[in-house]
Design an enzyme around this catalytic site. Structure first.
Site, PDB file in Angstrom:
ATOM      1  N   HIS A 141     -11.831  -2.028  -6.081  1.00 16.76           N
ATOM      2  CA  HIS A 141     -10.324  -2.620  -6.436  1.00 16.76           C
ATOM      3  C   HIS A 141     -10.363  -3.892  -7.075  1.00 16.76           C
ATOM      4  O   HIS A 141     -11.242  -4.695  -6.983  1.00 16.76           O
ATOM      5  CB  HIS A 141      -9.891  -2.928  -5.004  1.00 16.76           C
ATOM      6  CG  HIS A 141      -9.427  -1.557  -4.270  1.00 16.76           C
ATOM      7  ND1 HIS A 141     -10.004  -0.503  -4.520  1.00 16.76           N
ATOM      8  CD2 HIS A 141      -8.594  -1.373  -3.211  1.00 16.76           C
ATOM      9  CE1 HIS A 141      -9.654   0.565  -3.877  1.00 16.76           C
ATOM     10  NE2 HIS A 141      -8.576  -0.188  -3.106  1.00 16.76           N
ATOM     11  N   LYS A 579       2.418  -4.571   3.203  1.00 14.70           N
ATOM     12  CA  LYS A 579       3.483  -4.611   2.061  1.00 14.70           C
ATOM     13  C   LYS A 579       4.483  -3.845   2.349  1.00 14.70           C
ATOM     14  O   LYS A 579       5.670  -4.583   2.142  1.00 14.70           O
ATOM     15  CB  LYS A 579       2.809  -4.031   0.858  1.00 14.70           C
ATOM     16  CG  LYS A 579       3.752  -3.687  -0.288  1.00 14.70           C
ATOM     17  CD  LYS A 579       3.276  -3.108  -1.435  1.00 14.70           C
ATOM     18  CE  LYS A 579       3.924  -3.204  -2.677  1.00 14.70           C
ATOM     19  NZ  LYS A 579       4.777  -1.872  -2.691  1.00 14.70           N
TER      20      LYS A 579
END
Length: 921
Positions: A141, A579
């Site tokens: 990532h 999120k």
């Protein structure tokens, strides 16, 4: 006070006698490195050295010198981190020397001593050790802002600090080490921090394998040897030899979710590099053993069993006679020479693919068997120390890493799989040119179920599919073919991102069937590749129990789970749920989902094991490993844990051998402790009143967070008041920042979302909504509600962990700095509306946390953490202010040429702040 004095690290002293001395020596080391860095810089850039020493400011610097200022601060933050890791290691050693190894928290010795004192019997411990499986999964990532060449320099600096602490050096020798330290710092200063181009996936594979070469190949067997020692100490005579508790996974080269650069060709190359890394490691160790194993036959006569194994080994290769003659009278060396030759043929096969059939080792099991023969022969022959110290670590390394280093996961999202299935539907008999049913319809699901139940005809042709669908189907075919070529465990599982329904998961089974990944020729019995649904958002987590209940009722899934070890794995996502719903709601929904899924697995007779998709920052599931595992619901771990290690977390944990050993031990001990001890404790027992309170807190916190995220002005505010778009220019990962290239908040990945909020010092992802949640609860429940929350703070591990991590995040927030970023928003009304919401919620959250913790100020419970931040934040704050001005100028540029003048400095400022905070996304 100079900037350096304000920037010295805080070292936790602990309670052991001598720890204060270790702390002081750590500060002396920091002083030394600072002076070396400042000296290196001043010889080339006197003004930059003055800024580093706090003797001048950087506001009026020319762009080239400002870049050097950012680089100087960034390197100093990196050096501080190295000193802190080194000092922490010294403190643990000091504690062990003075108080014994059981006094070091988080270690196997600490755990096994506690288990023995609590009366955990050997039989139970033996069972837990046999069933424990821990698999950290390294991902690429885009959160690692350090290049491999920089990581290598950090490693050398750490080793030099270890050398420097030795008391045996003369003044001359110590000066030589210090000179070498200065040279390494100079090389670090002259090394470009920024990647000029985005890294390729092949480069990311090399980055991941770097940590195995440096620390993990040798570190994991050493850790098992340490566990051997502890078990023998507290359970003498019980022969509790641990199985390979640790294996490693990887997504690098297999994760194609939204990354167009991961293709089947890339995955093939990743598999080859993974295999070669382990094989070359074994070659190196066999060569070293061959040099040392000069044991004469008369000194240690081999057993009849070993003589037979040696004769077979010599007869199997064309060089047998030469090996016997060259090493006459040395049977153990002859055996090792035969092993080395076979291994070299195996390497040639992996490198070129043209070695003769049957040459070399066919599987890792054959090499393990040879190593066990050699180990047993030495032990039985009267040299147990040689067998245990020289051969066993290599044998254990092969058991752990096999011929693959890591188990490579494949990952793709449901949208891509659905498109491939639709193409398959169109290509099926009688349906050419038709329109497939809607993916959410019962008709679509029924078609998939029918296709799974339909036996393959004796002869069948590969379906005629468009290129994109062939690529997706080829991914599954790769798992069929390459697993046999390299290692039966070359692949881990297939991760299905964005799982929304049972049909989504069954669709992955159908593509696996089409690729030939079922055990039987008819393709109706059981799938050999584990299919792992990933539940990421709040809605997904809430839907997961119903989906898995239905899934585990289906015969093909039940047969597949049993064929794969009797366990169904489920991945849960921390980043996207945060999120989506905010920190408090995300943590509660994750805990709830695990509790319900654990119960469903128990009812179905197929246990559910969890794969935790954690990131580095608190907002993405990061935080203290042992505390996080201890707070997991009862029965949810049961000795099995998979967890992602992402970006900068990998280098933090595994760059240095001592740190890597401790981090792995903490993880392993925490998983074992959860199974052996934690589930016996009241803290994990279900408490209806606590659960009811968490539900109410979560609901109110979610509502507050959703009010911010859904605000029509948030996206333009966020884009202007943070370096969100500029982060994509950093080239710190091959994967795009957005899944499907859209411009909405929903398309934005969680990593850049968190990264940008941390850069602008709002850090809303780690606290927003918590204050409203608690305040709403207290408004309704009044005094009894407050008393309940105070009890939860004391007695609920989950609630205390949440409050603690929120509190530490609040220490990172700086509203003055945040307001300067908000000044980048051109529309005053939008700016004021969003900033007012953030400011109000921040004040409320601070008040509510203090009300629960009974502290006078935020962070009072975490003195070392506060001190560490206090030493960094003055410099970070200045870089933040510089970044605001750079963003303003960069965005005002009208030409590419003008933008280039600011781009490098802007990216260096992002790097510098990330280094200071210790995290990106």
């Amino acid at each position: 006070m100079t900037a350096f004095r304000a920037g010295r690290p805080a070292f936790e002293t602990g309670n052991a006698p001598g720890s204060i001395q270790a702390m002081l020596e750590g500060e002396e080391t920091a002083d030394l490195l600072f002076e070396l860095l400042a000296g290196v810089i001043e010889r080339r850039h006197l003004g930059v050295g003055a800024v580093l020493r706090g003797q001048s400011r950087s506001e009026d610097f020319a762009p080239d010198l400002l870049a050097r200022v950012f680089q100087a601060h960034g390197i100093w933050f990196q050096l501080l981190a190295i000193v802190e890791q080194h000092t922490a290691m010294r403190l643990r050693r000091q504690t062990e020397r003075v108080r014994g190894e059981t006094a070091v928290e988080g270690t196997f010795a600490n755990l096994i001593a506690e288990a023995a004192n609590l009366g955990v019997d050997a039989q139970e411990l033996r069972g837990r050790l046999a069933s424990t499986r821990i698999r950290p999964v390294i991902t690429a990532h885009p959160t690692e802002a350090k290049r491999v060449t920089v990581l290598e320099k950090h490693r050398r600096l750490y080793r030099l600090l270890v050398e420097l602490e030795q008391p045996r050096w003369t003044a001359r020798e110590r000066t030589r080490i210090i000179d070498t330290l200065r040279d390494e710092i100079a090389l670090l200063w002259m090394t470009g921090e920024l990647r000029l181009e985005k890294p390729s996936v092949d480069q990311e594979v090399a980055w991941g394998l770097h940590f195995f070469h440096e620390t993990l190949f040798d570190g994991v067997p050493d850790l098992l040897k340490k566990l051997d020692h502890v078990l023998a100490q507290f359970y003498p005579g019980e022969h509790l030899a641990p199985t390979p508790l640790f294996q490693f996974g990887s997504w690098i080269g297999g994760d194609r979710d939204g990354n167009p650069f991961v293709t089947n060709d890339v995955t093939r190359r990743a598999l080859a590099q993974n295999a070669l890394a382990s094989l070359r490691h074994y070659e190196q160790h066999l060569s070293l053993m061959l040099q040392r194993m000069s044991i004469a036959e008369r000194a240690l006569p081999p057993s009849p069993a070993f003589r037979t194994a040696l004769a077979n080994a010599l007869a199997a290769g064309p060089e047998g006679a030469m090996i016997a003659k060259r090493n006459s009278g040395e049977p153990y060396r002859q055996f090792l020479f035969s092993m080395l030759r076979k291994l070299q043929l195996t390497i040639a096969r992996a490198e070129h693919g043209h070695a003769t059939v049957g040459a070399g080792y066919g599987t890792a099991d054959e090499l393990i068997a040879d190593l066990r023969n050699l180990e047993d022969a030495l032990i039985e022959g009267g040299a147990p120390d040689l067998g245990e110290d020289l051969v066993r670590p290599v044998r254990r390394a092969v058991e752990i890493f096999r011929f693959r280093t890591v188990r490579l996961d494949l990952r793709e999202n449901t949208m891509c799989l659905t498109q491939t299935l639709q193409a398959l539907w169109r290509a099926s008999a009688g349906q050419n040119g038709g329109t497939p049913p809607a993916p959410e319809s019962a008709e679509w699901k029924n078609w998939i179920v029918a296709e799974l139940a339909r036996p393959f005809p004796p002869k069948r042709a590969r379906p005629d599919l468009p290129p994109e669908a062939l690529e997706t189907l080829g991914m599954f075919e790769l798992a069929r073919d390459k697993g046999n070529e390299f290692d039966r465990e070359a692949f881990g599982s297939f991760i299905l991102s964005m799982t929304r329904s049972v049909a989504d998961i069954l669709g992955a089974y159908l593509l696996a069937k089409e690729a030939g990944l079922f055990l039987d020729a008819a393709g109706v019995e059981a799938c050999t590749l584990p299919i792992v649904p990933l539940f990421e958002t709040i809605a997904d987590l809430r839907a997961a129990p119903a989906i898995m209940r239905e899934l585990l009722s289906l015969p093909v899934v039940r047969r597949s789970a049993r064929a794969q070890g009797g366990v169904q794995e489920v991945m849960i996502g921390y980043s996207d749920s945060n999120k989506d719903g905010g920190f408090l709601a995300s943590n509660w929904e994750l805990a709830k989902a695990q509790t319900r899924l654990t119960r469903i697995g128990s009812e179905a007779g197929i246990p559910i094991a969890f794969f935790h998709g954690r990131g580095g920052s608190v907002s993405r599931g990061g935080g203290p490993t042992a505390q996080a595992i201890a707070a997991q619901p009862a029965g949810s771990i049961n000795g099995r844990l998979r967890v992602t290690e992402q970006g900068e977390v990998v280098s933090f944990k595994y760059a240095n051998r001592g740190t890597a050993a401790y981090q792995m031990e903490v993880l392993g001990a925490a998983v074992l402790k959860h199974a052996l001890i934690s589930e016996r404790e009241q803290a994990l027992a279900p408490r209806a009143e606590f659960d009811e309170a968490m539900e109410a807190l979560s609901g109110a916190a979610y509502a507050a967070y959703a009010g911010l995220i859904s605000h029509p002005d948030l996206l333009p505010y966020f884009q202007a008041a943070s370096p969100l778009e500029e982060i994509a220019l950093l080239n710190i990962g091959s994967r795009p920042a957005r899944r499907f290239g859209g411009r909405s908040l929903g398309d934005l990945r969680a990593i850049p979302f968190v990264f940008a909020w941390s850069q602008n010092r709002h850090v809303v992802t780690g606290w927003y909504g918590t204050g409203s949640g608690i305040a709403s609860f207290l408004d309704v429940r009044k005094g009894p509600g407050e008393a309940l929350l105070l009890r939860m703070f004391t007695e609920s591990r989950l609630f205390r962990l949440i409050i603690g991590e929120v509190e530490k995040t609040l220490c990172l927030v700086d509203l003055k700095i945040a307001r300067e970023y908000a000044g980048l928003v051109a529309d005053m009304a939008k700016r004021d509306a969003i900033f007012a919401l953030i400011e109000q919620e921040f004040r409320l959250t601070c008040d509510m946390v203090l009300r629960i913790s009974r502290e006078r100020e935020i962070g009072e419970r975490f003195p070392s953490y506060r001190a560490r931040l206090a030493h960094r934040l003055p410099t970070i704050n200045q870089v933040n202010r510089d970044q605001v001005e750079l963003l303003r100028r960069f965005r005002a540029c009208e030409t590419e040429e003008a933008m280039e003048a600011y781009k490098s400095n802007l990216l260096l400022s992002i790097n510098c702040i990330a280094s200071g905070l210790g995290a990106t996304g």
